[in-house]
Write a protein that holds these residues in place. Structure first.
Motif, PDB file in Angstrom:
ATOM      1  N   PHE A 174      48.018  23.067  43.361  1.00  0.00           N
ATOM      2  CA  PHE A 174      48.680  22.947  42.063  1.00  0.00           C
ATOM      3  C   PHE A 174      50.169  23.283  42.150  1.00  0.00           C
ATOM      4  O   PHE A 174      51.017  22.563  41.601  1.00  0.00           O
ATOM      5  CB  PHE A 174      47.994  23.849  41.031  1.00  0.00           C
ATOM      6  CG  PHE A 174      48.620  23.762  39.667  1.00  0.00           C
ATOM      7  CD1 PHE A 174      48.433  22.637  38.880  1.00  0.00           C
ATOM      8  CD2 PHE A 174      49.412  24.787  39.176  1.00  0.00           C
ATOM      9  CE1 PHE A 174      49.023  22.535  37.623  1.00  0.00           C
ATOM     10  CE2 PHE A 174      50.007  24.696  37.915  1.00  0.00           C
ATOM     11  CZ  PHE A 174      49.806  23.573  37.143  1.00  0.00           C
ATOM     12  N   SER A 175      50.495  24.361  42.861  1.00  0.00           N
ATOM     13  CA  SER A 175      51.911  24.773  42.854  1.00  0.00           C
ATOM     14  C   SER A 175      52.766  23.737  43.581  1.00  0.00           C
ATOM     15  O   SER A 175      53.847  23.379  43.102  1.00  0.00           O
ATOM     16  CB  SER A 175      52.086  26.182  43.424  1.00  0.00           C
ATOM     17  OG  SER A 175      51.621  26.271  44.742  1.00  0.00           O
ATOM     18  N   SER A 217      37.842  31.223  38.685  1.00  0.00           N
ATOM     19  CA  SER A 217      38.338  30.065  39.429  1.00  0.00           C
ATOM     20  C   SER A 217      37.833  30.018  40.877  1.00  0.00           C
ATOM     21  O   SER A 217      38.481  29.438  41.742  1.00  0.00           O
ATOM     22  CB  SER A 217      39.872  30.030  39.373  1.00  0.00           C
ATOM     23  OG  SER A 217      40.427  31.277  39.741  1.00  0.00           O
ATOM     24  N   ALA A 220      44.095  29.674  37.634  1.00  0.00           N
ATOM     25  CA  ALA A 220      44.353  30.664  36.569  1.00  0.00           C
ATOM     26  C   ALA A 220      45.840  30.991  36.494  1.00  0.00           C
ATOM     27  O   ALA A 220      46.474  31.203  37.537  1.00  0.00           O
ATOM     28  CB  ALA A 220      43.564  31.940  36.876  1.00  0.00           C
ATOM     29  N   TYR A 221      46.389  31.047  35.293  1.00  0.00           N
ATOM     30  CA  TYR A 221      47.785  31.484  35.088  1.00  0.00           C
ATOM     31  C   TYR A 221      47.867  32.383  33.858  1.00  0.00           C
ATOM     32  O   TYR A 221      47.303  32.058  32.810  1.00  0.00           O
ATOM     33  CB  TYR A 221      48.730  30.270  34.973  1.00  0.00           C
ATOM     34  CG  TYR A 221      48.770  29.529  36.290  1.00  0.00           C
ATOM     35  CD1 TYR A 221      49.514  30.023  37.350  1.00  0.00           C
ATOM     36  CD2 TYR A 221      47.974  28.404  36.495  1.00  0.00           C
ATOM     37  CE1 TYR A 221      49.484  29.406  38.598  1.00  0.00           C
ATOM     38  CE2 TYR A 221      47.925  27.780  37.732  1.00  0.00           C
ATOM     39  CZ  TYR A 221      48.685  28.292  38.786  1.00  0.00           C
ATOM     40  OH  TYR A 221      48.628  27.701  40.015  1.00  0.00           O
TER      41      TYR A 221
HETATM   42  C1  LIG Z   1      43.510  35.945  36.770  1.00  0.00           C
HETATM   43  C2  LIG Z   1      44.565  35.216  37.583  1.00  0.00           C
HETATM   44  C3  LIG Z   1      45.830  35.048  37.051  1.00  0.00           C
HETATM   45  C4  LIG Z   1      46.805  34.391  37.790  1.00  0.00           C
HETATM   46  N1  LIG Z   1      48.054  34.266  37.266  1.00  0.00           N
HETATM   47  C5  LIG Z   1      49.033  33.678  38.009  1.00  0.00           C
HETATM   48  C6  LIG Z   1      50.362  33.570  37.490  1.00  0.00           C
HETATM   49  O1  LIG Z   1      50.650  33.981  36.354  1.00  0.00           O
HETATM   50  N2  LIG Z   1      51.302  33.006  38.278  1.00  0.00           N
HETATM   51  C7  LIG Z   1      51.013  32.533  39.554  1.00  0.00           C
HETATM   52  O2  LIG Z   1      51.905  32.025  40.239  1.00  0.00           O
HETATM   53  N3  LIG Z   1      49.743  32.621  40.033  1.00  0.00           N
HETATM   54  C8  LIG Z   1      48.761  33.158  39.297  1.00  0.00           C
HETATM   55  N4  LIG Z   1      47.489  33.226  39.810  1.00  0.00           N
HETATM   56  C9  LIG Z   1      47.192  32.544  41.079  1.00  0.00           C
HETATM   57  C10 LIG Z   1      46.935  31.049  40.786  1.00  0.00           C
HETATM   58  O3  LIG Z   1      45.734  30.905  40.046  1.00  0.00           O
HETATM   59  C11 LIG Z   1      46.794  30.186  42.038  1.00  0.00           C
HETATM   60  O4  LIG Z   1      45.840  30.758  42.904  1.00  0.00           O
HETATM   61  C12 LIG Z   1      48.111  30.019  42.758  1.00  0.00           C
HETATM   62  O5  LIG Z   1      49.104  29.455  41.899  1.00  0.00           O
HETATM   63  C13 LIG Z   1      47.949  29.063  43.958  1.00  0.00           C
HETATM   64  O6  LIG Z   1      47.443  27.836  43.474  1.00  0.00           O
HETATM   65  P1  LIG Z   1      47.606  26.498  44.311  1.00  0.00           P
HETATM   66  O7  LIG Z   1      46.843  25.413  43.626  1.00  0.00           O
HETATM   67  O8  LIG Z   1      49.035  26.242  44.579  1.00  0.00           O
HETATM   68  O9  LIG Z   1      46.903  26.879  45.704  1.00  0.00           O
HETATM   69  P2  LIG Z   1      45.452  26.420  46.226  1.00  0.00           P
HETATM   70  O10 LIG Z   1      45.238  27.219  47.468  1.00  0.00           O
HETATM   71  O11 LIG Z   1      45.363  24.948  46.327  1.00  0.00           O
HETATM   72  O12 LIG Z   1      44.452  26.862  45.095  1.00  0.00           O
HETATM   73  C14 LIG Z   1      44.359  28.188  44.683  1.00  0.00           C
HETATM   74  C15 LIG Z   1      43.153  28.386  43.822  1.00  0.00           C
HETATM   75  O13 LIG Z   1      42.829  27.240  43.040  1.00  0.00           O
HETATM   76  C16 LIG Z   1      41.425  27.068  42.955  1.00  0.00           C
HETATM   77  N5  LIG Z   1      41.031  25.827  43.683  1.00  0.00           N
HETATM   78  C17 LIG Z   1      41.651  25.263  44.734  1.00  0.00           C
HETATM   79  N6  LIG Z   1      41.023  24.117  45.108  1.00  0.00           N
HETATM   80  C18 LIG Z   1      39.978  23.979  44.281  1.00  0.00           C
HETATM   81  C19 LIG Z   1      38.929  23.000  44.149  1.00  0.00           C
HETATM   82  N7  LIG Z   1      38.852  21.914  44.917  1.00  0.00           N
HETATM   83  N8  LIG Z   1      38.006  23.179  43.199  1.00  0.00           N
HETATM   84  C20 LIG Z   1      38.067  24.256  42.406  1.00  0.00           C
HETATM   85  N9  LIG Z   1      39.040  25.213  42.460  1.00  0.00           N
HETATM   86  C21 LIG Z   1      39.972  25.074  43.396  1.00  0.00           C
HETATM   87  C22 LIG Z   1      40.876  28.295  43.574  1.00  0.00           C
HETATM   88  O14 LIG Z   1      40.777  29.309  42.628  1.00  0.00           O
HETATM   89  C23 LIG Z   1      41.898  28.627  44.620  1.00  0.00           C
HETATM   90  O15 LIG Z   1      41.833  29.952  45.077  1.00  0.00           O
HETATM   91  C24 LIG Z   1      46.496  33.878  39.079  1.00  0.00           C
HETATM   92  C25 LIG Z   1      45.200  34.022  39.598  1.00  0.00           C
HETATM   93  C26 LIG Z   1      44.255  34.686  38.854  1.00  0.00           C
HETATM   94  C27 LIG Z   1      42.862  34.819  39.435  1.00  0.00           C
END
Ligand SMILES: Cc1cc2nc3c(=O)[nH]c(=O)nc-3n(C[C@H](O)[C@H](O)[C@H](O)COP(=O)(O)OP(=O)(O)OC[C@H]3O[C@@H](n4cnc5c(N)ncnc54)[C@H](O)[C@@H]3O)c2cc1C
Length: 345
Positions: free
Chosen positions: A175-176, A39, A150-151
């Motif tokens: 996303f969150s 991701s 990723a989740y």
């Molecule tokens: C293997 C793995 C498993 C995970 N499991 C969990 C879980 O079970 N529970 C949990 O709460 N979190 C988990 N996470 C973290 C989760 O994926 C998110 O990073 C977290 O929820 C924050 O997401 P957000 O969209 O709120 O924050 P944001 O800061 O908006 O986004 C976080 C992540 O989303 C992706 N992203 C953001 N913007 C873009 C864009 N424009 N284009 C492409 N990609 C983008 C990137 O990977 C970025 O680091 C996991 C992460 C990984 C790597």
């Protein structure tokens, strides 16, 4: 578009649809391309474009700090092909091994349910049942936002059309914040997976250790469910360390309690409170242990001296995962091959 590639272990070819991420296209077609977060943050899916044209889908991806643009390097999880391409992958990938099926599906968000002030569970209903290994994750995309997140699945059954998750609300997180911000029941999402190697499978026959920071407990719940269903606890023992800040940040308490009580001789579960003094010791009413401190420090006090044969699972924020890996390697001499982790970056 046709992707022709070369890795240290041989050559491969696959097709990439318009707008499709090169990493996901390859994995979907059984090519074991390297990845970790899938991701955009870790840089593990770095490759070099030898010919052809790609389009980068996220210019600000943190993982781009690992690539050298002057050498035409790019992240396969954040790029799609615009023409036929030749790519060089600087990794040894097991091209001869049969890969597990990876699904590209459209699912439906269901069952959002708060656990604490900033942690909730939710599920995705899929149009068909899929299989995954305990401890794996999927990447999810909602049309309203750029990119995939990723989740890790918290549930486990042999096949299922329902993936269950736990999510922590990140201030300003795309996303969150979107998921916590309104009723999203029934929203369609793109799902790709399963992914990840921090898994417990039937081939593993060792005691195991789980060290989780916050929502990092997600994949461990799946691992515990697998172990219970496959009678692993009749042969093997497990220690689980679950780090949260305070007592009010705990979640999955009922399920952890149930498991600890059902297997008192083989499962020991400790909650580590980093920001609150815990009455250290055993909570009789829950069947769980409590201690104060960061989860890796608490785990470090209890890891047995003969832990070299144990499989260890680690998941949570990257600094917590890095600190724990260092401790396991240096202090406890656990071989790197026994350490399986996901950095929730
Ligand atoms: C293997 C793995 C498993 C995970 N499991 C969990 C879980 O079970 N529970 C949990 O709460 N979190 C988990 N996470 C973290 C989760 O994926 C998110 O990073 C977290 O929820 C924050 O997401 P957000 O969209 O709120 O924050 P944001 O800061 O908006 O986004 C976080 C992540 O989303 C992706 N992203 C953001 N913007 C873009 C864009 N424009 N284009 C492409 N990609 C983008 C990137 O990977 C970025 O680091 C996991 C992460 C990984 C790597």
């Amino acid at each position: 578009m046709r992707i022709s590639g070369r890795a240290k272990t041989g050559e491969f070819q696959f097709d990439c649809g318009q707008g499709e991420r090169i990493l996901y296209a390859g994995l979907h077609q059984g090519v074991p391309l390297p990845y970790e977060c899938a991701s955009g943050t870790c840089g593990t899916c770095r490759a070099r474009l030898a010919s052809g044209e790609i389009k980068e889908l996220w210019q600000e991806a943190p993982g781009l700090k690992h690539v050298k643009p002057e050498r035409d390097e790019f992240l396969m999880c954040q790029a799609t092909a615009v023409s036929d391409c030749e790519v060089l992958v600087p990794a040894k990938i097991p091209l001869d091994e049969v890969q597990q099926p990876r699904y590209k599906l459209i699912g439906e968000l269901i069952g959002f349910s708060p656990c604490t002030r900033d942690v909730s569970t939710f599920s995705v209903r899929l149009p068909e049942p899929i299989q995954f290994h305990a401890g794996q994750f999927v990447v999810i995309h909602v049309p309203a936002l750029g990119g995939y997140r990723a989740y890790s699945m918290t549930n486990f059954t042999d096949t299922t059309d329902k993936l269950e998750f736990v999510i922590k609300k990140m201030p300003g997180g795309g996303f969150s914040e979107w998921l916590f911000g309104a009723d999203r029941e029934g929203t369609q999402v793109n799902v790709f997976g399963p992914l990840g190697a921090a898994t417990l499978t039937v081939d593993d026959d060792s005691d195991f250790l789980c060290i989780a920071g916050g929502s990092g407990i997600a994949g461990m719940m799946s691992i515990l469910a697998f172990a219970e269903q496959r009678d692993v606890f009749e042969r093997r023992s497990s220690q689980v360390f679950f780090g949260v800040r305070t007592l009010s940040d705990r979640f999955f308490l009922d399920e952890l309690s149930r498991i600890a009580r059902k297997f008192p001789d083989s499962v020991r579960i400790t909650l580590a409170l980093s920001d609150e003094e815990a009455a250290a010791g055993y909570a009789d009413s829950e069947g769980l242990y409590y201690e104060s401190g960061f989860v890796h420090e608490v785990a470090g006090r209890h890891i047995p001296t003969n832990a070299a044969d144990m499989i260890t699972f680690i998941a949570g924020p990257p600094p917590m995962v890095d600190g724990t890996i260092r401790m396991l390697l240096v202090k406890h001499r656990i071989p790197a091959t026994q350490i399986r982790y996901d950095k929730f970056s």
